[in-house]
Design a protein around this motif. Sequence first.
Motif, mmCIF file in Angstrom:
data_model
loop_
_atom_site.group_PDB
_atom_site.id
_atom_site.type_symbol
_atom_site.label_atom_id
_atom_site.label_comp_id
_atom_site.label_asym_id
_atom_site.label_seq_id
_atom_site.Cartn_x
_atom_site.Cartn_y
_atom_site.Cartn_z
ATOM 1 N N LEU A 35 0.838 -1.187 0.000
ATOM 2 C CA LEU A 35 0.000 0.000 0.000
ATOM 3 C C LEU A 35 0.878 1.244 0.000
ATOM 4 C CD1 LEU A 35 -2.724 -0.958 2.613
ATOM 5 C CD2 LEU A 35 -2.937 -0.975 0.140
ATOM 6 N N SER A 36 0.478 2.233 -0.773
ATOM 7 C CA SER A 36 1.192 3.507 -0.801
ATOM 8 C C SER A 36 0.535 4.469 0.189
ATOM 9 C CB SER A 36 1.160 4.096 -2.206
ATOM 10 O OG SER A 36 -0.171 4.440 -2.556
ATOM 11 N N ILE A 37 1.120 5.647 0.335
ATOM 12 C CA ILE A 37 0.536 6.674 1.210
ATOM 13 C C ILE A 37 -0.851 7.068 0.701
ATOM 14 C CG2 ILE A 37 0.813 9.019 2.095
ATOM 15 C CD1 ILE A 37 3.818 8.648 1.878
ATOM 16 N N ALA A 38 -0.987 7.187 -0.617
ATOM 17 C CA ALA A 38 -2.293 7.529 -1.192
ATOM 18 C C ALA A 38 -3.326 6.455 -0.877
ATOM 19 C CB ALA A 38 -2.165 7.713 -2.703
ATOM 20 N N ASP A 39 -2.925 5.179 -0.910
ATOM 21 C CA ASP A 39 -3.853 4.096 -0.603
ATOM 22 C C ASP A 39 -4.282 4.136 0.864
ATOM 23 O OD1 ASP A 39 -3.570 3.210 -3.205
ATOM 24 O OD2 ASP A 39 -1.944 1.843 -2.710
ATOM 25 N N ALA A 40 -3.347 4.499 1.753
ATOM 26 C CA ALA A 40 -3.692 4.617 3.176
ATOM 27 C C ALA A 40 -4.742 5.708 3.379
ATOM 28 C CB ALA A 40 -2.442 4.900 3.994
ATOM 29 N N LEU A 41 -4.604 6.814 2.663
ATOM 30 C CA LEU A 41 -5.608 7.876 2.745
ATOM 31 C C LEU A 41 -6.952 7.391 2.213
ATOM 32 C CD1 LEU A 41 -3.441 10.903 1.542
ATOM 33 C CD2 LEU A 41 -4.228 10.451 3.871
ATOM 34 N N THR A 42 -6.916 6.594 1.144
ATOM 35 C CA THR A 42 -8.152 6.046 0.583
ATOM 36 C C THR A 42 -8.852 5.140 1.591
ATOM 37 O OG1 THR A 42 -7.188 6.131 -1.634
ATOM 38 C CG2 THR A 42 -9.111 4.741 -1.339
ATOM 39 N N LEU A 43 -8.078 4.340 2.321
ATOM 40 C CA LEU A 43 -8.670 3.478 3.347
ATOM 41 C C LEU A 43 -9.246 4.308 4.497
ATOM 42 C CD1 LEU A 43 -6.060 0.575 3.488
ATOM 43 C CD2 LEU A 43 -8.288 0.602 2.353
ATOM 44 N N GLY A 44 -8.630 5.463 4.777
ATOM 45 C CA GLY A 44 -9.219 6.379 5.752
ATOM 46 C C GLY A 44 -10.574 6.880 5.288
ATOM 47 N N ASN A 45 -10.715 7.115 3.995
ATOM 48 C CA ASN A 45 -11.991 7.491 3.398
ATOM 49 C C ASN A 45 -13.048 6.424 3.681
ATOM 50 O OD1 ASN A 45 -14.138 7.961 1.643
ATOM 51 N ND2 ASN A 45 -12.916 7.957 -0.211
ATOM 52 N N ALA A 46 -12.713 5.164 3.412
ATOM 53 C CA ALA A 46 -13.664 4.062 3.627
ATOM 54 C C ALA A 46 -14.039 3.931 5.099
ATOM 55 C CB ALA A 46 -13.068 2.756 3.111
ATOM 56 N N PHE A 65 -10.164 13.095 2.870
ATOM 57 C CA PHE A 65 -9.293 11.980 2.503
ATOM 58 C C PHE A 65 -9.306 11.770 0.988
ATOM 59 C CE2 PHE A 65 -9.705 10.420 6.996
ATOM 60 C CZ PHE A 65 -8.350 10.336 7.256
ATOM 61 N N ASP A 66 -10.502 11.859 0.394
ATOM 62 C CA ASP A 66 -10.621 11.660 -1.050
ATOM 63 C C ASP A 66 -9.892 12.752 -1.816
ATOM 64 O OD1 ASP A 66 -11.942 10.206 -3.333
ATOM 65 O OD2 ASP A 66 -12.849 12.167 -3.626
ATOM 66 N N LEU A 67 -9.935 13.968 -1.296
ATOM 67 C CA LEU A 67 -9.240 15.080 -1.945
ATOM 68 C C LEU A 67 -7.727 14.879 -1.882
ATOM 69 C CD1 LEU A 67 -9.267 17.968 -3.190
ATOM 70 C CD2 LEU A 67 -9.277 18.839 -0.844
ATOM 71 N N PHE A 68 -7.218 14.491 -0.727
ATOM 72 C CA PHE A 68 -5.777 14.391 -0.552
ATOM 73 C C PHE A 68 -5.189 13.123 -1.161
ATOM 74 C CE2 PHE A 68 -6.322 17.737 2.628
ATOM 75 C CZ PHE A 68 -5.209 18.516 2.351
ATOM 76 N N ASP A 69 -5.970 12.037 -1.243
ATOM 77 C CA ASP A 69 -5.377 10.834 -1.843
ATOM 78 C C ASP A 69 -5.098 11.043 -3.327
ATOM 79 O OD1 ASP A 69 -7.794 10.495 -3.150
ATOM 80 O OD2 ASP A 69 -8.332 8.631 -2.180
ATOM 81 N N GLY A 70 -5.944 11.837 -3.998
ATOM 82 C CA GLY A 70 -5.667 12.152 -5.399
ATOM 83 C C GLY A 70 -4.440 13.034 -5.557
ATOM 84 N N ILE A 71 -4.309 14.027 -4.661
ATOM 85 C CA ILE A 71 -3.144 14.908 -4.725
ATOM 86 C C ILE A 71 -1.864 14.131 -4.457
ATOM 87 C CG2 ILE A 71 -2.029 16.893 -3.620
ATOM 88 C CD1 ILE A 71 -4.818 18.021 -3.085
ATOM 89 N N VAL A 72 -1.885 13.280 -3.418
ATOM 90 C CA VAL A 72 -0.699 12.493 -3.074
ATOM 91 C C VAL A 72 -0.364 11.508 -4.187
ATOM 92 C CG1 VAL A 72 0.213 10.773 -1.466
ATOM 93 C CG2 VAL A 72 -1.030 12.762 -0.599
ATOM 94 N N ALA A 73 -1.383 10.892 -4.792
ATOM 95 C CA ALA A 73 -1.130 9.935 -5.872
ATOM 96 C C ALA A 73 -0.475 10.616 -7.071
ATOM 97 C CB ALA A 73 -2.440 9.259 -6.288
ATOM 98 N N SER A 117 0.771 5.670 -6.532
ATOM 99 C CA SER A 117 -0.214 4.798 -5.907
ATOM 100 C C SER A 117 0.062 3.374 -6.350
ATOM 101 C CB SER A 117 -1.642 5.208 -6.292
ATOM 102 O OG SER A 117 -1.826 5.087 -7.681
ATOM 103 N N SER A 118 -0.426 2.426 -5.585
ATOM 104 C CA SER A 118 -0.209 1.030 -5.934
ATOM 105 C C SER A 118 -1.114 0.645 -7.098
ATOM 106 C CB SER A 118 -0.510 0.148 -4.720
ATOM 107 O OG SER A 118 -1.911 0.095 -4.498
#
Length: 288
Positions: free
Chosen positions: A32-43, A88-96, A101-102
């Motif tokens: 998992l990448s940092i962006a994926d961790a943020l995505t899981l925070g979204n869920a 989380f959704d906003l920042f995971d796109g920026i980080v990716a 991202s994985s």
Amino acid sequence: MIDPDTRAADWVAGTDTEAAEEAEEMPLSLRLSIADALTLGNATCGFMAVYFTTTGILIPHLTGSTETGMARNSAATAVILMLAAAIFDLFDGIVARKLRSSPMGAELDNLSDLISFGLAPAYFVLVYGMVTPGAQQKVSAVAAIVVLLAVVLRLARFSCVTMKDGMFQGMPSPFGALTVVSIVLLELPFIPTLLAIIGVAWLMVSRVEYPKPRGILAVAMLSWIVGAMGMLAAWAFDAPGGQFLLQTGCALQVVMGAVIPLFATARRVNTFRGNRRESREARAAQLP
């Protein structure tokens, strides 16, 4: 003649080599990448929004509890969690875009969005129809299904349709989810609430263009979400003017949902007229 010990050693060496190769390949698809961790925070936020809607609003209603403060706090907490999911959704796109991202990134993003911006707001609408006096439970259930299916179709189309850079086709699911919840919190009569919710669902599957939150727009969106969290907190703790702040914030969210498509339509009309004018001028220039 081959020595059995040599054969065994070769077999063990070959097995170790294959295992090493598999160990090198598997983490590439599972890491998992940092962006994926943020995505899981979204869920996670989306799931917890469903939890607070159930334990703080639905169960007290079914058990006959009269603690209105608990329902208010739980409703505010559920909506704040949806707002946190949007962050989380906003920042995971920026980080990716900045890092990486994985290979699972796109799938994780769609599944998380389905939970936070599909299931959570649809469930909020369903519970609204069960606990609000004058609301019709079965009709509210249909409206909730419409919201959920709109988000499913919206996310599926996003994965298949290629849009020009910087634009979405249809209202983005986070914006749609927050608009649906805002309509419910406005406490309008049942029929206008129902029609407005269905209108938002239609906008999500429409071809109306919405700008992607990048640059200044991303900062404005983040500021708006943080401000909305403050309004909800003031309402939840019954602060002076908290109800007015909540109603104002919800009204502004709904107005933005209605106005942005008008700007998009006006821009498309102006672009079409400009293209026609350029075509006429080009034809006139070719005439002797």
